[in-house]
Write a protein that holds these residues in place. Structure first.
Motif, PDB file in Angstrom:
ATOM      1  N   UNK A 116     -38.150   4.562 -83.355  1.00 41.50           N
ATOM      2  CA  UNK A 116     -38.227   4.586 -84.257  1.00 41.50           C
ATOM      3  C   UNK A 116     -40.068   4.044 -84.650  1.00 41.50           C
ATOM      4  N   UNK A 117     -40.743   4.475 -83.798  1.00 42.84           N
ATOM      5  CA  UNK A 117     -42.568   4.268 -83.676  1.00 42.84           C
ATOM      6  C   UNK A 117     -42.961   5.706 -84.257  1.00 42.84           C
ATOM      7  N   UNK A 118     -43.987   5.797 -84.851  1.00 41.29           N
ATOM      8  CA  UNK A 118     -44.300   7.044 -84.479  1.00 41.29           C
ATOM      9  C   UNK A 118     -45.170   7.390 -83.061  1.00 41.29           C
ATOM     10  N   UNK A 119     -45.629   8.342 -82.337  1.00 42.32           N
ATOM     11  CA  UNK A 119     -45.453   8.698 -81.300  1.00 42.32           C
ATOM     12  C   UNK A 119     -46.935   8.413 -81.469  1.00 42.32           C
ATOM     13  N   UNK A 120     -47.402   8.068 -80.505  1.00 39.18           N
ATOM     14  CA  UNK A 120     -48.793   7.809 -80.419  1.00 39.18           C
ATOM     15  C   UNK A 120     -50.122   9.090 -80.356  1.00 39.18           C
ATOM     16  N   UNK A 121     -50.525   9.606 -81.174  1.00 37.49           N
ATOM     17  CA  UNK A 121     -51.536  10.595 -81.387  1.00 37.49           C
ATOM     18  C   UNK A 121     -53.131  10.981 -79.758  1.00 37.49           C
ATOM     19  N   UNK A 122     -52.607  11.953 -79.183  1.00 35.97           N
ATOM     20  CA  UNK A 122     -53.777  12.290 -78.031  1.00 35.97           C
ATOM     21  C   UNK A 122     -55.009  11.802 -78.448  1.00 35.97           C
ATOM     22  N   UNK A 123     -55.394  10.863 -77.723  1.00 33.70           N
ATOM     23  CA  UNK A 123     -57.615  10.580 -77.469  1.00 33.70           C
ATOM     24  C   UNK A 123     -57.819  11.522 -77.461  1.00 33.70           C
ATOM     25  N   UNK A 124     -58.972  11.219 -78.133  1.00 33.54           N
ATOM     26  CA  UNK A 124     -60.459  12.262 -78.046  1.00 33.54           C
ATOM     27  C   UNK A 124     -61.949  11.522 -77.949  1.00 33.54           C
ATOM     28  N   UNK A 125     -62.506  12.151 -76.804  1.00 38.02           N
ATOM     29  CA  UNK A 125     -63.534  11.214 -76.368  1.00 38.02           C
ATOM     30  C   UNK A 125     -64.705  12.119 -77.156  1.00 38.02           C
ATOM     31  N   UNK A 126     -65.850  11.899 -76.815  1.00 39.52           N
ATOM     32  CA  UNK A 126     -66.854  11.989 -77.449  1.00 39.52           C
ATOM     33  C   UNK A 126     -67.910  11.831 -75.868  1.00 39.52           C
ATOM     34  N   UNK A 127     -69.112  13.398 -75.911  1.00 36.96           N
ATOM     35  CA  UNK A 127     -69.122  13.504 -74.334  1.00 36.96           C
ATOM     36  C   UNK A 127     -69.642  11.919 -74.209  1.00 36.96           C
ATOM     37  N   UNK A 128     -69.570  12.562 -72.604  1.00 37.68           N
ATOM     38  CA  UNK A 128     -70.407  10.421 -71.984  1.00 37.68           C
ATOM     39  C   UNK A 128     -71.755  10.023 -72.658  1.00 37.68           C
ATOM     40  N   UNK A 129     -72.644  11.356 -72.448  1.00 39.46           N
ATOM     41  CA  UNK A 129     -73.637  10.901 -72.699  1.00 39.46           C
ATOM     42  C   UNK A 129     -73.868  10.263 -73.900  1.00 39.46           C
ATOM     43  N   UNK A 130     -73.813  10.776 -75.620  1.00 39.55           N
ATOM     44  CA  UNK A 130     -73.234  10.262 -76.252  1.00 39.55           C
ATOM     45  C   UNK A 130     -73.019   9.008 -76.825  1.00 39.55           C
ATOM     46  N   UNK A 131     -71.875   8.904 -75.866  1.00 37.96           N
ATOM     47  CA  UNK A 131     -71.083   7.966 -76.600  1.00 37.96           C
ATOM     48  C   UNK A 131     -72.037   6.410 -75.971  1.00 37.96           C
ATOM     49  N   UNK A 132     -73.199   6.551 -75.122  1.00 35.80           N
ATOM     50  CA  UNK A 132     -73.499   5.585 -74.271  1.00 35.80           C
ATOM     51  C   UNK A 132     -74.672   5.170 -75.152  1.00 35.80           C
TER      52      UNK A 132
END
Length: 626
Positions: free
Chosen positions: A609-625
């Motif tokens: 009864x719930x929508x499926x979670x969306x696939x996570x996406x990530x920035x490259x680690x160097x950018x995320x920091x």
């Protein structure tokens, strides 16, 4: 700069022989001191999470900071390495910031008290206790916003500070901290309980040293650590192969629509050591499901699992740490970079135990457990009652323990063996609600020769308008079965409004408004099954149908037909089992994960009864920091 330990009578302890009887006396005295810490805490704390459920964990360490008794392993080495100050007689430390102790406490709600134990000017031991505080401020009641984007949204963070300095209490510091919380009465009492527990253990350690002598006491603790080292070395050699084995499992979602998040670990033996490498684990989440996994904590988890599965008579301590190497990638879900939010870490923390079971069981499937109640579901309910008084509930839910080699998983139990439920009478006395159902969820335990434990169905009738939050997992990826056992049922949450409408709500939600008369059905997930369900005793299945643990349709998953008199129909059961065996071609997988992730996405809304979670996406680690 590391901490400076100030001793007025410095000098090493002398090593002396310890006879087996004395060693046994000291070992059991330490065990009892730990039990006394728990008892002191429960008698003096106020919050339901600690007083009623026992969400607190003790530690007694030697003079070098190595855990002698406890549960999560010692954090003291990391504390001493990072604390820029002195450790002196009469000092006591107070902290809650996970980033300041390398994740030894894993979210800011856990308040930790550390007491260095001195005897005649010489450091003899450390005692410590941490407990979950029901509120430490922040943007939501309970201080655990599942949608937090940083730790700054999760309430007050306390770096290592001295709550006592040379025996003097820092009352102004505590006044400042208590000013941040919505429940200063609970938090003050709980902090005093933590302090009292540490002092009780300190007295017991000093008494042991006075009875046996300082040198003999310390020599006994060294032998306890060495004995554990010898035992673990043998267990590693006999149970861990040189060939790498890998296992992965998932946290279903992050509460903001993305998931699942993969946790992957590879294990192999290198000489006398075991290596556990989390390479392949997903990067950290933007939300609060990150778990800052302290390496020593994971070493203790691994040690506890090994000991309890293979030799439960061993008293686990830190003596085996040099036999284990843990590798956790920086910036991953298990080692997020500051200031990543951490308050919702319970799901990843619990999933670690399922992963350990999956790793260790591949070589010894006879010792393999299914996936079980590897989380601590939370319910929060807060508001203002008719008298104008603020109320606030934090409760930990229970569910199904996995099917095991030695028998069925218990129904409605906790991930942590020492936890107990909050009595319904307590809830109804102190909070504006009524518990209308508190029962097992039939068929939620995975079928197997040994059935997975059933989850719990609790129905809360709210008597006052307010706000609720739910933190749970295993609603998307089911708990897997092993050795032919089937997966357990997934978690569900249903809100029946006072006007008769019925809404399926997510298993990670924040700020959900409820009105007086609304009823929440809080259904937790069951444990996976162990072994071939068609080999289970038909009489036992029929008995469980009569007991309400299994339904008539559920009995057919074991190939059992229950007659109208409540007994198993032998002839019909044999025929059904033959039909089911033919359909599966007697192929019994070691692991039964159910459908794959993409299949679960396609069927999610129809099944949950719930929508499926969306696939996570990530920035490259160097950018995320940056």
């Amino acid at each position: 700069m590391p901490a400076t330990i100030v001793e007025t009578r410095a000098g090493p302890f002398a090593g002396v022989p310890v006879d087996p009887v004395t060693l046994d006396l000291i070992e059991n005295a330490l065990r009892n001191a730990r039990v006394e810490m728990d008892a002191t805490l429960v008698r003096t704390a106020m919050s339901p999470g600690i007083r009623e459920q026992g969400d607190a964990f003790p530690l007694i360490a030697d003079h070098k900071g190595r855990m002698l008794v406890g549960q999560f392993g010692s954090f003291i080495g990391g504390f001493l390495a990072g604390y820029d100050g002195t450790v002196e007689e009469g000092d006591m430390f107070f902290l809650s910031d996970p980033y300041s102790v390398e994740g030894a406490i894993s979210h800011s709600n856990d308040w930790l008290v550390l007491l260095p134990v001195f005897k005649q000017g010489r450091l003899l031991a450390y005692t410590a206790m941490f407990g979950h505080q029901s509120d430490i401020g922040g943007k939501v009641a309970g201080s655990m916003p599942i949608d937090a984007r940083s730790i700054f949204e999760e309430g007050v963070r306390i770096p290592p500070v001295k709550i006592y300095r040379n025996g003097d209490y820092n009352a102004d510091l505590i006044k400042l901290v208590m000013h941040q919380t919505r429940k200063p009465d609970w938090c003050t009492a709980d902090l005093n309980a933590l302090i009292a527990s540490c002092r009780v253990a300190s007295r017991r350690v000093v008494e042991m040293a006075e009875r046996f002598g300082d040198d003999l006491y310390v020599s006994a603790t060294e032998e306890l650590l060495a004995r554990n080292h010898r035992a673990m070395k043998q267990l590693i050699a006999s149970s861990i192969g040189k060939e790498p084995v890998s296992f992965e499992d998932y946290v279903c979602d992050d509460g903001v629509g993305r998931g699942p998040y993969k946790i992957r670990c590879t294990m192999w033996r290198d000489g006398d050591r075991v290596v556990l490498d989390f390479d392949g684990t997903d990067p950290q989440s933007e939300a609060s499901i990150n778990f800052y996994l302290n390496e020593n904590m994971f070493k203790m988890f691994f040690g506890i699992y090994m000991i309890m599965v293979f030799d439960p008579q061993i008293l686990f301590n830190d003596g085996f740490y040099d036999l284990i190497e843990v590798r956790i990638p920086e910036g991953s879900l298990l080692k997020p970079k500051f200031p990543a939010a951490l308050s919702g870490r319970t799901h990843a923390l619990g999933r670690i135990f399922d992963i350990l079971g999956g790793l260790l069981g591949q070589k010894t499937p006879e010792f393999l457990n299914a996936a079980g109640f590897s989380s601590s579901p939370h319910l929060f309910y807060s508001g203002v009652d008719k008298q104008g008084e603020w109320f606030q509930l934090f409760q930990i839910g229970f569910g199904g323990i996995p099917g095991r080699p030695l028998g069925d998983g218990p129904d409605g139990h906790s991930l942590w063996p020492g936890f107990t439920n909050v009595p319904n009478e307590f809830l109804e006395r102190y909070f504006p609600l009524v518990i209308e159902r508190y029962e097992t969820a039939p068929d939620s335990g995975g079928p197997g020769l040994h059935r997975g434990g059933n989850g719990i169905h609790m129905a809360y009738r709210f008597l006052e308008p307010g706000v609720i939050a739910i933190h749970d997992d295993r609603w998307f990826v089911p708990p897997w079965g092993v050795n032919g056992g089937e997966p357990g049922a997934r978690a569900r949450k249903i809100l029946e409004k006072a006007d008769g409408t019925r809404v399926i709500v997510g298993n990670k939600v924040e700020d959900l408004r409820v009105e007086a008369g609304d009823q929440l059905h809080y259904i937790t997930w069951g444990g996976g099954g162990w072994g071939d369900p068609l080999a289970r005793d038909p009489g036992l299945v029929a008995k469980e149908v009569r007991q309400g643990l299994v339904t008539l349709d559920g009995a057919r998953r074991y190939g059992v037909v229950v007659a109208r008199d409540g007994e198993a129909d032998g002839e019909a059961t044999e025929a059904l089992r033959a039909q089911l065996r033919d359909a599966r071609h007697d192929i019994l997988p070691l692991f039964n994960f159910g459908p794959g992730i993409e299949a679960l996405r396609r069927s999610c809304e129809a099944e949950t009864g719930l929508p499926a979670p969306r696939q996570p996406t990530w920035q490259p680690l160097a950018l995320a920091a940056e």
